[in-house]
Structure formats: C-alpha cells, structure tokens
Design an enzyme around this catalytic site. Structure first.
Site, short mmCIF file in Angstrom:
data_model
loop_
_atom_site.label_atom_id
_atom_site.label_comp_id
_atom_site.label_asym_id
_atom_site.label_seq_id
_atom_site.Cartn_x
_atom_site.Cartn_y
_atom_site.Cartn_z
N ARG A 1 7.78 -9.19 -38.09
CA ARG A 1 9.03 -9.60 -37.44
C ARG A 1 9.69 -8.38 -36.79
O ARG A 1 9.78 -7.32 -37.40
CB ARG A 1 9.98 -10.25 -38.43
CG ARG A 1 9.39 -11.53 -39.03
CD ARG A 1 10.33 -12.24 -39.97
NE ARG A 1 9.67 -13.42 -40.55
CZ ARG A 1 10.23 -14.23 -41.43
NH1 ARG A 1 11.46 -14.01 -41.83
NH2 ARG A 1 9.56 -15.26 -41.91
N SER B 1 12.82 -19.77 -48.89
CA SER B 1 13.33 -20.93 -48.14
C SER B 1 12.34 -22.07 -48.27
O SER B 1 11.14 -21.85 -48.39
CB SER B 1 13.51 -20.59 -46.66
OG SER B 1 14.54 -19.65 -46.46
N GLU C 1 19.03 -13.73 -49.75
CA GLU C 1 17.98 -14.72 -49.56
C GLU C 1 16.61 -14.17 -49.98
O GLU C 1 16.21 -13.10 -49.58
CB GLU C 1 17.91 -15.15 -48.09
CG GLU C 1 16.80 -16.14 -47.80
CD GLU C 1 16.52 -16.31 -46.32
OE1 GLU C 1 15.39 -16.70 -45.97
OE2 GLU C 1 17.41 -16.01 -45.50
N ARG D 1 10.51 -8.34 -50.53
CA ARG D 1 11.83 -8.75 -51.01
C ARG D 1 11.81 -9.06 -52.50
O ARG D 1 12.78 -8.80 -53.21
CB ARG D 1 12.34 -9.97 -50.23
CG ARG D 1 12.82 -9.62 -48.83
CD ARG D 1 13.69 -10.70 -48.23
NE ARG D 1 14.18 -10.25 -46.93
CZ ARG D 1 15.12 -10.88 -46.22
NH1 ARG D 1 15.66 -11.99 -46.70
NH2 ARG D 1 15.51 -10.42 -45.04
N ARG E 1 14.39 -5.51 -45.63
CA ARG E 1 14.26 -6.00 -44.26
C ARG E 1 13.32 -5.06 -43.51
O ARG E 1 13.71 -3.97 -43.11
CB ARG E 1 15.63 -6.06 -43.57
CG ARG E 1 15.61 -6.78 -42.22
CD ARG E 1 16.98 -6.71 -41.56
NE ARG E 1 18.01 -7.33 -42.37
CZ ARG E 1 18.30 -8.64 -42.39
NH1 ARG E 1 17.61 -9.47 -41.61
NH2 ARG E 1 19.27 -9.11 -43.16
#
Length: 423
Positions: free
Chosen positions: A258, A348, A345, A386, A273
């Site tokens: 990403r 998901s 977070e 993460r 991140r």
C-alpha cells in the site's frame, strides 16, 4: 456493481445509500438515465437489424422491377444499422461509467457519515492498568530485536523494515496459527499471487477511490495487491461455481503493498503503518441470502483469534462513508494500545453482497439450475506487522520483556517471554 433492477425499482434506496456515503445522489439518477438510454439504443439497433434481415430476404425474392428500390432501401438500412450499433456501443460505455460511480448499497442499520461516525457494538477484554510507564511498540521492537527499521529504510525507503530474529519467528508463528484456525473451520489454505491484472483490481473495487493507494507496474500492466482479497475474488472470475449447503471458503496468504498516500506524518514509527506487510485473509463465496450470516461468522472467527492472543479490543460498525466502494457493511476490530491509550484497527470483515461478483462474473446455480450472481465476503484474520505491534504493546512487562500468549507459545517452540538477548 449494483444490480440495475435496484435502480429501476428502488431508486430512492440507491439515492439514500449514496447520501449516507457522502456521495452525490444525482449519480443514482444518472445511472438510471444511462440504463434507459442503453436499453433504448439497444432496442433501436435490434429493430433496425431485424428490418435489415427482412429486407435482405425480400431482395432475394424480388422481381427485376422491385429489386432496385429494395437494394436502395437495404443500402440505407446498412448505414442506419452501423450508426445504431455505434450508438448502442457508446450507450454501453456510458452505462459502465455511470455504473462505476454508484457504490454498493449499504445494508439497513449501517451508520451514515465518515471515519468518526462508527457505532461501537461491543468491547471485549479488560483494558490493562500498567503500574509502569508504557513503551511504544517501536521502542520495544528495537530493544528486543524484533525488527530493524533503519536498515529497512536504507534498503527500501521509508515505511519498510526487516523482521529480525524473534520478529521473523513471530511472523511465521502468527501465520501458522491463523492458518490452523482457518483450516479447522473448513477454509482451504491458499498462497495467493501478489501481482494481479487490472480486471481483478477493478473488479474488486480498488481502482476507484482507492486507486492512489495502489502500486502499478506500468511495463507489465500489473498491480501489487493491498490484500489477497483481490486475488481470491479473481480466483473464480468468469466461472459458475458449486456453492452447496455452506459457503465456499478460502484462507489466503500473500504479501500486501500500500502506498499509504495521504498518511504523511501518521504512524511514522515502528511497523503499524507500512508499505509492505504479509496477511492471512479469509474469503467466502456464498448465496446472497446467506451473506449476512456469513459476515457474522467471519467476525466471530476474527474475535476468536484476537481472544487467543489475549488482546483487549472493541468491535465497531463502520460508517457508510468509510466502507470503500465494494462493502455494504464492514465491522472492524480495534485493539487497545496501552502506549497510545486508544484503540487501533487490527482486523476488518466486509460483506460485499453481489457487488464484486457481478463485476467479475462469478455465479452459482440455484435450486432450479439457473445461474445466479454469488455474494463475496472477506475478513482479515491476521495482518502480521500490526498484530506484532499490538502484541508488543499490550503484553509488555515492567522489565522491558514481552509476554507470549499461551495460544501462541506452541507455534514459537514453547517460548513464554520475549527478552532482549544478552551478549
């Protein structure tokens, strides 16, 4: 893409969904108009083509006196058919463009608004009360030899890293633990490619609002995935798959990439991140009427995994404007980071209903043997970096060591505590 029958029969619902997402409701009307125009253009083309075929038959049967007039009419019809064909093709292109501007229809109960307008559904686990100053995962990771950010930046640039020593072992342990859990629930393990064609990336909805997040290899016209959801959705593209009494489920492992566009200055320390990370993703194909129940199951499996890691977390119902184009509803699990005194977070779970499958032409046969569009769902089981960050932060101890949760210990050879190596 959404079912055009919704636009024809429930235009107000489509408008309301767009409004809840913070989008212009006029896009729903534009889609309706484009659908009408395409159907009108196609009808005109087919009518002229039928007339042309009839005229051609008439020429063959005509007398010498009738033939010149019929040939002239046939010539005129040929030009009209060609023009009508071009108009129908343009109307089809206009419909595709208008269709792409309308995101998936949100489900009842999804909160309207943006990133901060979520609803908290439940809180699981007690927030730890540390009797010592909490260190962030960046400091702990460096002190314990879990990762090396400086050398990652030297080799690859900012937001890259090396997982070193116990960090590399942690990745393998977490992936194996996640895959073992997924397999126990009937998921087929898959190692998925990290490079995909544009059709797969566009079909899953990642070339719209998320296009700036995606790495593209111009020379090969291939995209680096940000999640194995893309490859797993494309796995059955242009197929009629066998969906029996239960969904078809895959657990995909891949590297993910990403750009993190727009995140300048956010989470610059550590591995929370980053531009590259590995992930285990659950992916389900099911009948549309079973999608909401499957969504709940995916969430429960994510919660089970976080529970095994002894991480306190909360579950949120993500607001419509933060869903992404494909999801009709999304639940996030956010883990408590003691050093930051907030939830972040970690996983998901998204119900994409038939939106992706309609784009990718993925179908199944109903009880009558008729092909129907399938529903697709995805859920993160373990985003490795993460999760490592969360483990370091949540299980740190006063002496700077980190406790290993009991469920993870067998995947680390029985290791109970991560300690700094002494020389």
């Amino acid at each position: 893409m959404i079912d055009l029958r919704e636009v024809r029969d429930n235009l107000d619902r489509v408008r309301a969904s767009q409004v809840a997402r913070g989008l212009d409701p006029a896009t729903a009307d534009e889609l309706r108009d484009a659908d009408d125009a395409r159907r009108t253009a196609l009808s005109a083309f087919e009518s002229l083509r039928a007339e042309q075929k009839t005229a051609g038959q008439a020429v063959k049967k005509a007398s010498a006196e009738e033939r010149p007039a019929l040939l002239e009419r046939a010539k005129t019809l040929s030009a009209e058919v060609k023009a009508a064909d071009a108009a129908a093709n343009q109307a089809e292109a206009d419909l595709r463009e208008a269709h792409a501007a309308v995101q998936n229809l949100i489900l009842d109960g999804v909160p309207a608004g943006g990133e901060d307008d979520f609803n908290v559904l439940e809180t699981v686990g007690d927030i730890p009360e540390l009797d010592f100053p909490a260190k962030d995962h960046d400091d702990l990771g460096h002190a314990l030899g879990v990762f090396d950010i400086a050398r990652g930046a030297k080799v690859s640039g900012s937001r890259f890293y090396f997982l070193t020593g116990i960090g590399a072992q942690l990745e393998l342990a977490l992936v194996n633990m996640a895959m073992a859990q997924a397999a126990s629930y009937g998921f087929t393990p898959i190692i998925a490619p990290a490079l995909v064609r544009p059709e797969a990336m566009e079909g899953t909805g990642f070339l719209g609002a998320h296009a700036e997040e995606v790495y593209h290899l111009d020379s090969d016209d291939l995209y680096l995935v940000g999640t194995s959801e893309v490859a797993l959705a494309g796995f059955h593209s242009d197929e009629i798959i066998d969906i029996g009494d239960s969904p078809t489920r895959y657990a995909g492992f891949s590297s993910c990439f990403r750009r993190e566009a727009g995140s300048y200055g956010k989470d610059t320390k550590g591995v929370f991140r980053v531009h590259w990370f590995d992930k285990v993703e659950m992916f389900s194909y099911c009948k549309p009427e079973d999608a909401e129940a499957e969504h709940a199951r995916l969430l429960e499996w994510e919660k089970e995994f976080l529970g095994k890691l002894e991480l306190p977390f909360r579950v949120i119902d993500v607001a419509a404007g933060d869903l992404g184009s494909s999801a009709a509803r999304k639940y996030d699990c956010e883990v408590w980071f003691p050093s930051q005194q907030r939830y972040r977070e970690l996983t998901s779970a998204s119900n994409c209903t038939t939106y992706q499958a309609r784009r990718l032409n993925i179908r199944y046969r109903d009880a009558d043997g008729k092909p129907q569009t399938a529903a697709t769902l995805n859920g993160t089981l373990c985003a490795v970096t993460r999760t490592i960050a969360a483990l370091l932060d949540a299980h740190q101890q006063a002496d700077g060591s980190v406790r290993v949760p009991a469920a993870l210990q067998p995947f680390l050879g029985g290791l109970e505590v991560i300690e700094a190596k002494t020389t």
